[in-house]
Design a protein around this motif. Structure first.
Motif, PDB file in Angstrom:
ATOM      1  N   THR A   1     -12.177  -2.668   0.752  1.00  9.62           N
ATOM      2  CA  THR A   1     -12.581  -1.543  -0.080  1.00  9.62           C
ATOM      3  C   THR A   1     -14.063  -1.264   0.161  1.00  9.62           C
TER       4      THR A   1
ATOM      5  N   GLN B   1      -8.305  -5.750   1.131  1.00  6.27           N
ATOM      6  CA  GLN B   1      -7.190  -4.975   0.580  1.00  6.27           C
ATOM      7  C   GLN B   1      -5.867  -5.648   0.937  1.00  6.27           C
TER       8      GLN B   1
ATOM      9  N   SER C   1      -9.466   1.234  -8.748  1.00 10.28           N
ATOM     10  CA  SER C   1      -9.120   1.589  -7.369  1.00 10.28           C
ATOM     11  C   SER C   1      -7.765   2.251  -7.243  1.00 10.28           C
TER      12      SER C   1
END
Length: 581
Positions: free
Chosen positions: A558, A564, A214
């Motif tokens: 996400t 997050q 990510s």
């Protein structure tokens, strides 16, 4: 039980389904690399699709309910071969990267099989990225070709890399269907070879895919995984999640996330049916469970929560099994899901381990601690090496690990260490990043960055990510433990906890809470914050009780449903800097 989705529109793609004039037994037999000893065939997950096409040629392999499309295993295997030949016709060679950008629709399923069929390297991209993010991935992976769903075409605008757009229509005038027609023509021109014109990869340790992390704290890293690892991960997933010939798997988990945790290949191994779902519409999820015979699906805790609390939620008539990962589920959530008759396999893993790698085994459902025990991470998969919990290494001293080795924490359920792993289900390396690779593999193990304790029974339980642990007055506080305690309040839908600076204690817990719609505290947030603090004191040590509780409408997540926390930390830092808190 196969899904009841109609097949009426198969005529739209019939022109590309013409089978080569070969016996069924040889039509789906690829070429093996020359020079192999009779006792050895390199492990390759494509073998599962081809065996299914031979054994169950008329069984429904892939269903797209939204478009009323479906393909049997023989039809799908032919389409995959035609895509593979189209890639060859467009210059894709062994070792070339092919980028795939799309939701859970059939062309993505085709691509996950066809790219390695020409020994290309898959680069499946998160559809929630911004164009600048995708531009970086293109620069880093240098793909030869990009396949993209029309909905996400803007992500690759301006690139000089050739792009083929799929409108997900199944119609002859769709650019993707034209690409398949080109592959069919290539096949005919070269003698209607079927799969025999596609040679399997000789080196089972060759790179199968590059899956990007990510990149929440730095540039995304490309995780290189092998043919061998993908094959074994598929076998492990099919075995540990109980996929069978009669299974119907619903695609909720994004296929771009660790190649869908390798379930595209676990399902072809099981010769089961896969149902595509373009977007996560929870009404459609429940239609799948209640009307289409879905028996398996995967999802993060936030996805599972939305399923459990949906207005259509009720016990399906068939047995259903779900795999939950992406974050640690709370005991409360596990209880909610299993109350619907859905069996949970709680697994742990990450992109660097092909997705799932551990699970909880053999729990006594009559035990008063059953749900708490199931919230642990358990033991490694049967096809993986044992997970170790090792003492933490001071930042910047990774090199000392090689000299002194890794030291195990006590099996007392108290001492916190780092989860480290090795073996068949661990990545090869980070693509074009030897420094990050060396750091990750210090001491001969992959360092996860996750913190856990080892229980006396040998199971392990995650306490936190190393960056999420809260250190207050010298005490290590697990944000996951706080979240689990707060989630057991009857009016809490979900929550997340982060560290907040404190003048006296260094850090104290700050909890963000989302209320259930049915809660009576809406409009009375201050009163609820007081209520929740009092509630938590009965479940947590005093030093772990949240100092601050903040009710919010939603938590940022996400694309795979992870909260997050870096976004929460950034927002809190900004608010504190301007004196608003």
């Amino acid at each position: 039980m196969a899904p009841s989705t109609p097949k009426a529109r198969l005529s739209q793609v019939k022109g590309h389904l013409a089978a080569p004039e070969q016996p069924l037994a040889t039509r789906f037999r690829p070429s093996l690399p020359p020079g192999l000893h009779p006792s050895f065939t390199p492990l390759n997950p494509l073998a599962f699709l081809l065996r299914a096409a031979q054994v169950r040629p008329d069984h429904v392999a892939l269903v797209h309910p939204e478009k009323y499309l479906s393909w049997t295993y023989s039809q799908w295997a032919i389409r995959v071969a035609q895509l593979a030949y189209a890639l060859k016709a467009n210059g894709v060679k062994a070792g070339d990267r092919v980028m795939v950008i799309g939701p859970n629709v059939p062309f993505v399923s085709d691509s996950l099989q066809a790219v390695p069929a020409v020994q290309g390297i898959l680069v499946a991209v998160n559809t929630r990225l911004q164009p600048a993010d995708v531009a970086y991935l293109i620069q880093d992976s240098t793909p030869t070709l990009i396949l993209v769903d029309a909905q996400f075409e803007e992500l690759v605008q301006g690139t000089v890399v050739p792009v083929v757009v799929c409108f997900d229509s199944g119609r002859d005038d769709d650019p993707y269907e034209k690409l398949l027609a080109q592959g069919a023509a290539y096949d005919r021109e070269h003698g209607s070879l079927g799969w025999s014109g596609l040679e399997f990869q000789k080196d089972e340790l060759a790179t199968f895919a590059i899956s990007y992390t990510s990149g929440t704290t730095s540039k995304p890293k490309g995780v290189e995984t092998s043919y061998r690892g993908t094959y074994l991960a598929a076998v492990a997933n099919a075995m540990e999640s109980g996929l069978t010939f009669d299974s119907v798997y619903l695609w909720i988990l994004p296929k771009f996330h660790c190649l869908g945790w390798c379930y595209p290949y676990a399902n072809t191994l099981a010769m089961s049916t896969q149902v595509c779902l373009r977007s996560v519409d929870y009404s459609e999820v429940w239609k799948g469970l209640l009307e289409r015979g879905v028996t398996h699906y995967c999802g993060a805790p936030t996805v599972q929560l939305a399923i459990a609390t949906h207005s259509m939620a009720r016990k399906p008539t068939q047995a259903v099994r779900t795999t939950v990962a992406g974050a640690a589920p709370t005991a409360t959530l596990i209880k909610q899901i299993e109350a619907l008759g859905i069996t949970i396999d709680h697994i742990y893993g990450m992109t660097e381990t092909f997705g799932p790698m551990t699970k909880t085994f053999f729990l006594d459902s009559s035990s008063p601690t059953y749900y708490e025990d199931k919230a642990r991470q358990g033991h490694a998969f049967r096809l993986a090496d044992d997970v170790r919990i090792t003492r933490l290494i001071p930042e910047g001293e990774e090199h000392k690990v090689v000299e002194g080795g890794l030291e195990e924490v006590k099996n007392d359920g108290t001492e916190i260490g780092e989860i480290v792993m090795r073996g068949n289900l661990v990545m090869k390396s980070y693509y074009n990043n030897p420094q990050a690779t060396a750091k990750a593999f210090a001491g001969g193990y992959f360092h996860s960055g996750d913190l856990a304790v080892r229980r006396p029974d040998g199971t392990f339980a995650i306490q936190d990510r190393s960056k999420d642990i809260i250190i207050s007055g010298g005490e290590n506080i697990s944000s996951l433990a706080i979240e689990s305690a707060l989630s057991s309040h009857p009016d809490v839908l979900e929550c997340a906890c982060i560290a907040r600076p404190h003048e006296k204690w260094g850090e104290r817990p700050h909890a963000y809470v989302v209320l259930k719609n049915s809660a009576s505290w809406h409009g009375r947030h201050a009163a609820f914050e007081k209520e929740l603090k009092g509630f938590s004191r009965g479940k947590l040590p005093g030093f772990a009780t949240p100092e601050w509780v903040e009710v919010v409408d939603a938590l940022e997540k996400t694309s795979t449903g992870k909260v997050q926390k870096h976004v929460l930390r950034a927002k809190l830092k900004e608010l504190l800097s301007v004196g608003k808190k």
